[in-house]
Design a protein around this motif. Structure first.
Motif, short mmCIF file in Angstrom:
data_model
loop_
_atom_site.label_atom_id
_atom_site.label_comp_id
_atom_site.label_asym_id
_atom_site.label_seq_id
_atom_site.Cartn_x
_atom_site.Cartn_y
_atom_site.Cartn_z
N GLU A 154 8.93 -14.84 8.58
CA GLU A 154 7.64 -16.13 9.09
C GLU A 154 6.75 -15.61 9.09
N ALA A 155 6.62 -14.32 9.25
CA ALA A 155 4.90 -13.63 9.93
C ALA A 155 4.39 -13.47 8.14
N LEU A 156 5.25 -12.65 7.42
CA LEU A 156 5.75 -12.05 6.03
C LEU A 156 6.01 -12.46 5.08
N PRO A 157 5.88 -14.04 4.97
CA PRO A 157 6.87 -14.01 3.60
C PRO A 157 6.31 -13.33 2.49
N VAL A 158 7.51 -13.62 1.42
CA VAL A 158 7.06 -12.36 0.25
C VAL A 158 5.79 -13.07 -0.26
N GLY A 159 4.62 -12.46 -1.07
CA GLY A 159 3.84 -12.56 -1.88
C GLY A 159 2.66 -12.10 -0.23
N ASP A 160 2.87 -12.20 1.06
CA ASP A 160 1.68 -11.75 1.40
C ASP A 160 1.20 -10.15 1.34
N SER A 187 -2.69 -2.98 7.14
CA SER A 187 -2.78 -2.57 8.80
C SER A 187 -2.85 -1.18 8.82
N HIS A 188 -1.60 -0.47 10.35
CA HIS A 188 -1.11 1.20 10.04
C HIS A 188 0.02 0.99 9.99
N ILE A 189 0.42 2.43 8.71
CA ILE A 189 1.45 2.98 8.93
C ILE A 189 1.31 4.02 9.32
N GLY A 190 2.32 4.35 10.27
CA GLY A 190 2.12 5.71 11.52
C GLY A 190 0.79 5.69 11.46
N GLN A 191 0.23 7.11 11.38
CA GLN A 191 -0.94 6.68 11.67
C GLN A 191 -2.37 6.57 10.57
N VAL A 192 -1.49 5.98 9.38
CA VAL A 192 -3.13 6.35 8.37
C VAL A 192 -3.33 4.82 8.06
N ALA A 193 -3.82 3.87 7.79
CA ALA A 193 -4.29 2.59 6.78
C ALA A 193 -4.15 2.50 5.70
N ALA A 194 -3.09 1.40 5.74
CA ALA A 194 -1.98 1.37 4.61
C ALA A 194 -2.44 -0.16 4.20
N ALA A 195 -1.98 -0.66 2.89
CA ALA A 195 -1.98 -2.20 2.44
C ALA A 195 -0.76 -2.55 1.96
N PHE A 196 0.52 -3.44 1.79
CA PHE A 196 1.12 -3.11 1.19
C PHE A 196 1.78 -4.69 1.42
N TRP A 197 2.44 -4.99 0.56
CA TRP A 197 3.18 -6.51 0.44
C TRP A 197 4.58 -6.72 -0.41
N LEU A 198 5.35 -7.85 0.14
CA LEU A 198 7.25 -7.76 0.35
C LEU A 198 6.77 -8.60 -1.62
N GLU A 199 7.53 -7.70 -2.81
CA GLU A 199 7.43 -8.47 -4.17
C GLU A 199 8.84 -9.55 -4.05
N SER A 200 9.41 -8.85 -3.59
CA SER A 200 10.58 -9.02 -3.09
C SER A 200 11.54 -9.39 -1.62
N GLU A 201 12.49 -9.48 -1.36
CA GLU A 201 12.90 -9.49 -0.39
C GLU A 201 13.75 -8.21 -0.31
N SER A 202 14.16 -7.51 -1.71
CA SER A 202 14.11 -6.03 -1.41
C SER A 202 13.68 -5.03 -2.48
N LYS A 203 12.01 -5.12 -2.27
CA LYS A 203 11.14 -4.59 -3.15
C LYS A 203 9.24 -5.45 -1.96
N ALA A 204 9.38 -3.79 -2.78
CA ALA A 204 7.75 -3.30 -1.21
C ALA A 204 6.29 -2.51 -1.37
N THR A 205 5.96 -2.84 -1.48
CA THR A 205 4.54 -1.43 -2.39
C THR A 205 3.75 -1.91 -1.03
N VAL A 206 3.77 0.15 -1.24
CA VAL A 206 2.66 0.23 -0.07
C VAL A 206 0.84 0.42 -1.04
N VAL A 207 0.19 0.67 -0.31
CA VAL A 207 -1.03 1.84 -1.04
C VAL A 207 -2.26 2.53 0.63
N CYS A 208 -2.34 3.07 -0.20
CA CYS A 208 -3.22 4.35 0.89
C CYS A 208 -3.71 5.19 0.39
#
Length: 193
Positions: free
Chosen positions: A132-138, A142-163
């Motif tokens: 509900e808070a993070l639908p596919v395509g959003d 944010s932060h992942i661990g101690q570092v800034a990152a961006a991410f999105w879900l391409e599907s319920e079984s694939k995500a991309t993370v950029v740092c």
């Protein structure tokens, strides 16, 4: 542009979620008047995509546009085309107030694959990972661990993370550790594969 050199030369870890460095990716930071017609023209010229709505991504790696803030986008293009994409943006926005920079060599990209990607990200990130808070395509910054990152879900079984590239090893090790078998949360994905 020189041959692309990825941050971790294609590192891969197969745990309950597969963590893989995605390789060199063309990326531009673009700041300006997002609702303007000239911005829409610039984004279309550089990526073939529309200006995304708030917290959304149009397209993805290869050719995409992600909303990063009320006046900022992150544009994706093939690594070899980043100089050309920057030229398209600059030409389309000439005479307007904007900032565009090629950040391809300043970023690292990772893909996560498996039914437990929400669980893995929930272990590391303060953002709500519920569907509900993070639908596919959003698109989230944010932060992942101690570092800034961006991410999105391409599907319920694939995500991309950029740092940032400077923390690529930290990010890979963090994702890899969180994906180790036996560490499954089974909150969002009761039967992780």
């Amino acid at each position: 542009m020189s041959d692309p050199q990825s941050a971790l030369t294609g590192a891969v870890y197969q745990g309950y979620v597969k963590v893989a460095e995605a390789g060199a990716q063309g990326m531009l930071t673009l700041r300006g008047d997002l609702p303007s017609a000239v911005m829409a023209e610039a984004v279309k010229a550089a990526t073939g995509q529309s200006v995304p709505a708030a917290r959304q991504i149009e397209g993805g790696l290869g050719t995409g546009a992600a909303w990063a803030s009320p006046d900022e986008l992150l544009l994706f293009c093939p690594y070899s085309a980043s100089a050309e994409a920057l030229e398209h943006v600059s030409k389309a926005l000439e005479g307007n107030h904007f900032l565009a920079a090629d950040v391809s060599d300043a970023r690292a990209v990772f893909t996560l694959e498996g039914s437990a990607i929400r669980d893995l990200l929930a272990k590391l990130c303060p953002a709500d990972m519920s569907p509900e808070a993070l639908p596919v395509g959003d698109y989230r910054r944010s932060h992942i661990g101690q570092v800034a990152a961006a991410f999105w879900l391409e599907s319920e079984s694939k995500a991309t993370v950029v740092c940032f590239r400077s923390v690529a090893t930290y990010m890979f090790d963090l994702l890899k550790t969180a994906a180790e078998p036996g560490g499954e949360l089974r909150y969002f994905a009761p039967t992780a594969t």
